[in-house]
Write a protein that holds these residues in place. Structure first.
Motif: not given
Ligand SMILES: [Zn+2]
Length: 470
Positions: A222-224, A254-259, A265-271
């Protein structure tokens, strides 16, 4: 021909001649003259005995006393002894919460769970949000704030109130992963936001926006989706980012997509969520790599020192972000977090926070503080072509401070007077989009008697409910 007739004739010939030779005056709506002007146009120069000419919603001339001769106007403000500067920009607010201000300030173990959530669950409705937003917008207009960036629910009601008061608003409809007052389903705010954008896009004062609450309450999906909606309509994307010490670890849970090893900030950049449309509030916990990413993607950042300090969270590297050339503005945050809605006093908190962290009283000069509250905020919101400084062609968003009050004297350095000495009560005129909304210290756009009836109804209800909270 006798002498009297001769004299009259020659006088009328002279008058006719002078009418032919003198330049006709250009009509304007408002002229401000004899002002001490802080243009905030990239130079630190002050215009003494300056003139500003407004036509329609824009500034058509600015300069020294000589330019006033070319214009006539319906309204002329003699600003002798007054400081004139761009209207201030409050880059992060939640003004619909103003009806809850002051509750749960003491003797509460978990304010969020014991006070905020029950209040929002039981009390929030359209009437409360609209009335509380109007109350806050009035408070801000009277304090020289001419633009706000706000995130809350039923953002159409917030927009209605803000437009009624006559200030400018970037209005972010909240997207969040649980049911809320305007969305029965988790993330229902996304659909609400699309309708809101369609209804309000193109309004002269309101810029509708999408506001995914934070990476710990909104999934990667939902961020995307929020970003895609902002892209589809070319509107801003507002969020809270890197606000808390626990945020990196919390989002990873909370989020499996965050490595592992990634910062938020890097997580949001990766999205692919970071770009110049994103306005990120707080940014208290970020390192040099995060800062480089924020700069590289031209993300706008809003520093909220008053809220951070009150919440014992005041470690923002605002000075470092400023030095990195990041588009940095300042904001109050919501009235539960910093109580006063005016951005004027946030300037001194910005200096005090940075100076305490760095143990160095040179951090943030008065000029830099006024910059953050005006053109800095405009850059963070991507509105620098229209607002944030006093220049020909820009929108006429202007604030005029008196300097007669005891706290405003002496006024040796107006940047210092504004950043450290001024109170909201020193604002005498607020002009937004070429319209006078505060005149001689009085708000002229709202029927106060009518508003106060609604306000009392709302606050009586909230006050009674608050007595039942433990
Ligand atoms: Zn906030």
């Amino acid at each position: 021909m006798n002498l009297v007739t001769k004299t009259l004739l020659s006088t009328s010939i002279l008058l006719a001649l002078s009418a032919c030779t003198s330049q006709p005056l250009n009509n304007a709506a408002i002229i401000i003259k004899h002002a001490q002007i802080l243009p905030m146009d990239g130079k630190t120069e002050i215009i003494e005995d300056g003139t500003i000419v407004i036509q329609g919603n824009r500034i058509i001339a600015i300069g020294d006393a000589s330019i006033v001769k070319g214009y006539s106007a319906d309204q002329v403000i003699d600003a002798r002894g007054k400081i004139v500067m761009p209207g201030m920009i409050n880059g992060h607010t939640h003004i619909g919460m103003t009806a809850f201000r002051g509750l749960g300030e003491s003797g509460v173990e978990n304010r969020l769970k014991q006070v905020m959530f029950p209040l929002e669950k039981e009390m929030l409705d359209r009437d409360l949000i609209r009335t509380a937003s109007r109350q806050a917008a009035m408070e801000m207009a009277l304090a020289g704030t001419t633009t706000i960036s706000d995130m809350y629910y039923h953002q159409d009601e917030v927009a209605t109130a803000v437009a009624q008061v006559g200030i400018r608003g970037v209005m972010g409809e909240t997207v969040i992963g649980f049911p809320v007052v305007d969305a029965k389903q988790p993330y229902g705010g996304l659909e609400y936001a699309e309708q809101f954008i369609q209804q309000w896009k193109g309004h002269e004062l309101i810029t509708p926006a999408v506001a995914p609450h934070a990476p710990y309450t909104v999934s990667a999906e939902f961020l995307v989706k929020s970003k895609q909606l902002a892209d589809k309509y070319d509107v801003p994307l507002l969020t809270h980012l890197a606000e808390f010490r626990w945020e990196d670890a919390g989002v990873r849970k909370f989020s499996k997509q965050m490595r592992d090893g990634q910062s938020v900030v890097e997580y949001l950049a990766s999205l692919d969520v970071l770009d110049d449309k994103l306005v990120a509030a707080h940014m208290n916990y970020l390192d040099a790599d995060d800062m480089a990413l924020v700069k590289q993607h031209n993300v706008g950042v809003v520093h909220c020192p008053k809220s951070n300090l009150k919440g014992a969270n005041g470690q923002t590297p605002a000075w470092e972000m400023h030095n990195h050339g990041i588009d940095l503005g300042i904001g109050t945050d919501g009235p539960m977090s910093s109580n006063q809605n005016d951005v004027l006093t946030v300037m001194s908190y910005t200096a005090m926070n940075a100076r305490t962290i760095h143990k160095d009283n040179s951090k943030f000069s008065p000029y830099e503080l006024v910059e953050l509250a005006t053109i800095g905020g405009a850059r963070a919101l991507n509105m620098q072509d229209d607002i944030g400084s006093l220049e020909v062609g820009k929108k006429a968003d202007i604030v005029i401070f008196e300097t007669d009050s005891p706290n405003m004297q002496p006024n040796y350095d107006p940047f210092s007077t504004i950043a450290f000495s001024a109170y909201p009560q020193n604002v005498e005129y607020t002009i937004v989009n070429g319209k006078m909304i505060v005149e001689k210290g009085e708000l002229v756009t709202v029927d106060l008697a009518e508003h106060n009836i609604e306000w009392r109804k709302v606050t009586d209800k909230v006050g009674n409910f608050a007595k039942t909270l433990k």
